[in-house]
Design a protein around this motif. Structure first.
Motif, PDB file in Angstrom:
ATOM      1  N   ALA A  41       0.798  -1.223   0.000  1.00 13.90           N
ATOM      2  CA  ALA A  41       0.000   0.000   0.000  1.00 13.90           C
ATOM      3  C   ALA A  41       0.839   1.285   0.000  1.00 13.90           C
ATOM      4  N   PRO A  42       1.864   1.424   0.870  1.00 14.38           N
ATOM      5  CA  PRO A  42       2.661   2.667   0.852  1.00 14.38           C
ATOM      6  C   PRO A  42       3.399   2.884  -0.465  1.00 14.38           C
ATOM      7  N   PHE A  43       3.874   1.794  -1.067  1.00 13.44           N
ATOM      8  CA  PHE A  43       4.602   1.918  -2.335  1.00 13.44           C
ATOM      9  C   PHE A  43       3.652   2.299  -3.475  1.00 13.44           C
ATOM     10  N   ASP A  60       2.994   5.961  -3.273  1.00 13.49           N
ATOM     11  CA  ASP A  60       4.119   6.735  -3.822  1.00 13.49           C
ATOM     12  C   ASP A  60       4.117   6.692  -5.350  1.00 13.49           C
ATOM     13  N   PHE A  61       3.780   5.524  -5.907  1.00  7.74           N
ATOM     14  CA  PHE A  61       3.781   5.365  -7.365  1.00  7.74           C
ATOM     15  C   PHE A  61       2.791   6.317  -8.016  1.00  7.74           C
ATOM     16  N   TYR A  62       1.604   6.439  -7.435  1.00  7.58           N
ATOM     17  CA  TYR A  62       0.577   7.320  -7.980  1.00  7.58           C
ATOM     18  C   TYR A  62       0.626   8.724  -7.371  1.00  7.58           C
ATOM     19  N   ASN A  63       1.535   8.928  -6.439  1.00  6.68           N
ATOM     20  CA  ASN A  63       1.679  10.232  -5.786  1.00  6.68           C
ATOM     21  C   ASN A  63       0.380  10.673  -5.120  1.00  6.68           C
ATOM     22  N   GLN A  64      -0.256   9.699  -4.448  1.00  3.21           N
ATOM     23  CA  GLN A  64      -1.504   9.944  -3.729  1.00  3.21           C
ATOM     24  C   GLN A  64      -1.392   9.321  -2.340  1.00  3.21           C
ATOM     25  N   PRO A  65      -0.903  10.057  -1.331  1.00  3.41           N
ATOM     26  CA  PRO A  65      -0.686   9.485   0.009  1.00  3.41           C
ATOM     27  C   PRO A  65      -1.927   8.830   0.612  1.00  3.41           C
ATOM     28  N   VAL A 114      -6.328   1.648 -18.132  1.00  4.26           N
ATOM     29  CA  VAL A 114      -6.705   2.414 -16.938  1.00  4.26           C
ATOM     30  C   VAL A 114      -5.504   2.580 -16.005  1.00  4.26           C
ATOM     31  N   ALA A 115      -4.731   1.502 -15.843  1.00  3.14           N
ATOM     32  CA  ALA A 115      -3.550   1.559 -14.972  1.00  3.14           C
ATOM     33  C   ALA A 115      -2.537   2.574 -15.495  1.00  3.14           C
ATOM     34  N   ILE A 116      -2.332   2.613 -16.802  1.00  4.49           N
ATOM     35  CA  ILE A 116      -1.365   3.542 -17.381  1.00  4.49           C
ATOM     36  C   ILE A 116      -1.875   4.975 -17.310  1.00  4.49           C
ATOM     37  N   VAL A 117      -3.154   5.164 -17.570  1.00  7.29           N
ATOM     38  CA  VAL A 117      -3.742   6.501 -17.482  1.00  7.29           C
ATOM     39  C   VAL A 117      -3.618   7.039 -16.061  1.00  7.29           C
ATOM     40  N   GLY A 118      -3.818   6.163 -15.069  1.00  4.30           N
ATOM     41  CA  GLY A 118      -3.690   6.581 -13.678  1.00  4.30           C
ATOM     42  C   GLY A 118      -2.298   7.073 -13.337  1.00  4.30           C
ATOM     43  N   ARG A 119      -1.311   6.592 -14.087  1.00  9.20           N
ATOM     44  CA  ARG A 119       0.073   6.999 -13.844  1.00  9.20           C
ATOM     45  C   ARG A 119       0.437   8.283 -14.591  1.00  9.20           C
ATOM     46  N   VAL A 120      -0.041   8.430 -15.816  1.00 13.40           N
ATOM     47  CA  VAL A 120       0.413   9.545 -16.659  1.00 13.40           C
ATOM     48  C   VAL A 120      -0.540  10.736 -16.618  1.00 13.40           C
TER      49      VAL A 120
END
Length: 484
Positions: A101-103, A106-111, A229-235
C-alpha cells in the motif's frame, strides 16, 4: 434437448438476467447520484486503488466457480475445498495489498491511497468468507438465490454509499459503502443457503491443474480490461482518470455487461447442449443474438453520448463525452470478442485456445497503448483502442470458426441483418436535426428513433427474405407471434 432441460435453461437465464441487470440498474442509479455528489477526482482515486486489487485478483484467480459448475458430481468435499481455496486466495490478495500500500501510494503520488487500500484488503477478506452454497445453487440452476443475494447486497451498497457521500462529500463514501455491503452480503449468503462449508483441501491437485489453465487467462483478461486504466492513472491526473473511469464503466455496462447474464445462465447447461444434434445451430443463433444486441447498443450509446452525459451525470462531467463516444464502440467490439472467445471456449474445455487468443489480443492492445502515448495524447486512447479491437476481431472469428468447426461464412452471414440495421440507425441518428429542446427530451427522441429504425430494418429484412428458419428472427417471431 428435453423439455425439462429447456425449462431449466430458460429459468436459469431469466434469473441470471434479473440478477445481473437488477444489480446494474442499482449500479447506474448509484453512479448517477454519486456523480452529482462527488468530484471526478474522487472516482479517480478509487480507480487507482481498485486497479491494484484487480491485478492481484487476476494473479490468484483459480476460477473455481467455473470448475464447480462443470464438475459432474455433487460432492460436498469438493465444495468445501473450493470454499477453502477461496479463503486462501482472499488472504493471498489482502496481505500483499497491506504490504504494498505505501509503495502504491508513492507510485501514484496519492498518500491517501494507503488507507484506502487497507480498507479494500479487508473487503476482499470478508468476500472470501461468503457461503459457497450460492455457487452450489447456480450449479443446480437455482439462480433465484443469486438474484436475492445480489440485489440486496447492491441495495446495501447504494444506501450506504449515497448516505456517506451526502454527509462526507468525499471518496471515502465509496470505500465505506464497499465495507458495509461486503459484511451484509457475507451474512446474507449464509441466511439464503443451508450449506455450511468446512475447511478442506480435498482434490486440491485437480483444482491446481485446472487453475494452471485459468490463471493465465485471468491475468490476460486483467491486462485486456485494465492495462489502459492503470497507465492513465500513472500519466494523467486523478481528475482525468475519474472521467476515464466513468466512461469505461458506463460503456461496459451497456455493452460488455449486457449479455453476461445469458452466459451465466447457459454455462450450467452447456454440457447438455453439446449433446444436442443441432448444437451448431444453437451456437450460431446464440452468437447472432450477441451481435444483434451489441451493435445497436454500442453505436446508439456513442451517438447519444452528448445528451446522455449532461442529463445523467451533470455538467461537470462534460469532458467525459468524447471518451464515452469511443469507449462505447470499443466495448461493443470487445463484448463480441469476449462472448465468443472466453466463457464458451473455457466451458468447452478449450482453455488453451482461449488463453492464446486473449494474449494475442493483449499484444495488439499494448502496442496500441504504447504507440498512442508515444506519438499522441492520452485523450486519443479510447479512439485508438477501438481501432485495435477492429484489428483483433478477424483473428478471433477465424479461431472460433476453426475450433467450433463452423465456417466463417456461416457466422458472418447470420450477422448481416444486424449490420444493416445498425447502419440504418447510424444514418438516421446522424441526420437528426439540432433542436432547441430540453436535453432529456432530445435524448428520449434519439433513443426512440434509433431503436425503431433498427428494429424496423430487422423486421423488414426478415419478411423480405421469406421468414427464413433457423435464424434468430424466426425464433423470436415464432415464440412471440406463433408464426410457423
Amino acid at each position: 434437448m428435453t423439455e425439462t432441460v429447456k425449462t431449466n435453461t430458460l429459468f436459469s437465464i431469466i434469473w441470471s438476467i434479473l440478477s445481473k441487470w437488477g444489480s446494474k440498474l442499482i449500479g447506474m442509479v448509484s453512479t448517477f447520484v454519486l456523480a452529482r455528489l462527488l468530484a471526478p477526482a474522487d472516482f479517480g482515486i478509487i480507480a487507482m486503488a481498485t486497479i491494484v486489487v484487480a491485478l492481484l485478483e487476476s494473479m490468484t484467480q483459480a476460477g473455481l466457480n467455473l470448475y464447480i459448475l462443470r464438475y459432474k458430481e455433487h460432492d460436498t468435499r469438493v465444495f468445501n475445498a473450493a470454499w477453502t481455496v477461496g479463503i486462501i486466495q482472499a488472504f493471498v490478495i489482502a496481505i500483499p495489498l497491506v504490504i504494498l500500500a505505501p509503495f502504491i501510494s508513492d507510485f501514484y503520488n496519492q498518500p491517501v491511497l494507503t488507507e484506502v487500500i487497507y480498507c479494500l484488503a479487508l473487503v476482499r477478506v470478508i468476500q472470501g468468507l461468503n457461503n459457497f452454497g450460492i455457487i452450489i445453487a447456480q450449479k443446480e440452476m437455482n439462480f433465484k438465490v443469486d438474484f436475492v443475494l445480489t440485489i440486496w447486497t447492491r441495495l446495501s451498497y447504494l444506501t450506504a454509499t449515497i448516505g456517506f457521500a451526502w454527509y462526507l462529500q468525499s471518496f471515502w463514501a465509496l470505500v465505506f459503502g464497499q465495507l458495509i455491503s461486503s459484511v451484509f452480503g457475507c451474512g446474507l449468503s449464509y441466511f439464503l443457503h443451508p450449506f455450511r462449508p468446512k475447511f478442506s483441501l480435498y482434490n486440491w491437485r485437480d483444482m491446481l491443474k485446472y487453475s494452471k489453465a485459468t490463471v493465465p487467462l485471468s491475468i490476460a483478461r486483467y491486462i485486456n480490461n485494465q492495462a489502459d486504466v492503470a497507465i492513465v492513472g500513472r500519466v494523467a491526473s486523478a481528475q482525468f482518470l475519474g472521467f476515464y473511469h466513468i466512461a469505461v464503466n458506463l460503456a461496459g455496462l451497456f455493452t460488455k455487461e449486457l449479455l453476461m447474464p445469458v452466459i451465466r445462465g447457459l454455462i450450467p447447461n452447456l454440457s447438455v447442449l453439446r449433446e444436442s444434434a443441432n448444437f451448431k445451430d444453437i451456437l450460431l443463433v446464440t452468437f447472432a443474438a450477441a451481435v444483434y444486441v451489441f451493435l445497436p447498443v454500442g453505436i446508439g450509446l456513442s451517438m447519444v453520448a452528448q445528451e446522455f452525459v449532461p442529463v445523467f451525470l451533470g455538467d461537470k462531467w462534460l469532458a467525459a463525452i468524447p471518451l464515452l463516444q469511443w469507449f462505447s464502440l470499443y466495448a461493443m467490439i470487445g463484448g463480441i470478442m469476449m462472448f465468443f472467445s472466453e466463457q464458451f471456449l473455457v466451458m468447452m474445455e478449450k482453455e488453451v485456445v482461449s488463453n492464446r487468443l486473449m494474449w494475442a489480443r493483449n499484444i495488439i492492445l499494448i502496442t496500441t497503448i504504447v504507440l498512442t502515448l508515444s506519438y499522441g495524447q492520452v485523450s486519443d486512447l479510447p479512439k485508438m483502442l477501438f481501432f485495435s479491437a477492429l484489428v483483433a476481431l478477424p483473428m478471433v472469428l477465424v479461431s472460433i470458426s476453426r475450433e467450433l468447426e463452423i465456417t466463417l461464412k456461416r457466422i458472418l452471414y447470420s450477422w448481416w441483418p444486424a449490420l444493416t440495421g445498425a447502419f440504418v440507425m447510424f444514418v438516421v441518428l446522424q441526420l437528426f436535426p439540432v433542436l432547441d429542446w430540453p436535453l432529456f427530451i432530445v435524448l428520449l427522441a434519439k433513443v426512440a428513433l434509433g431503436g425503431v429504425s433498427y428494429l424496423a430494418t430487422i423486421v423488414l429484412l426478415f419478411v423480405v427474405r421469406g421468414r427464413p428458419e433457423n435464424t434468430l428472427e424466426s425464433l423470436v417471431f415464432n415464440k412471440a407471434f406463433g408464426y410457423n
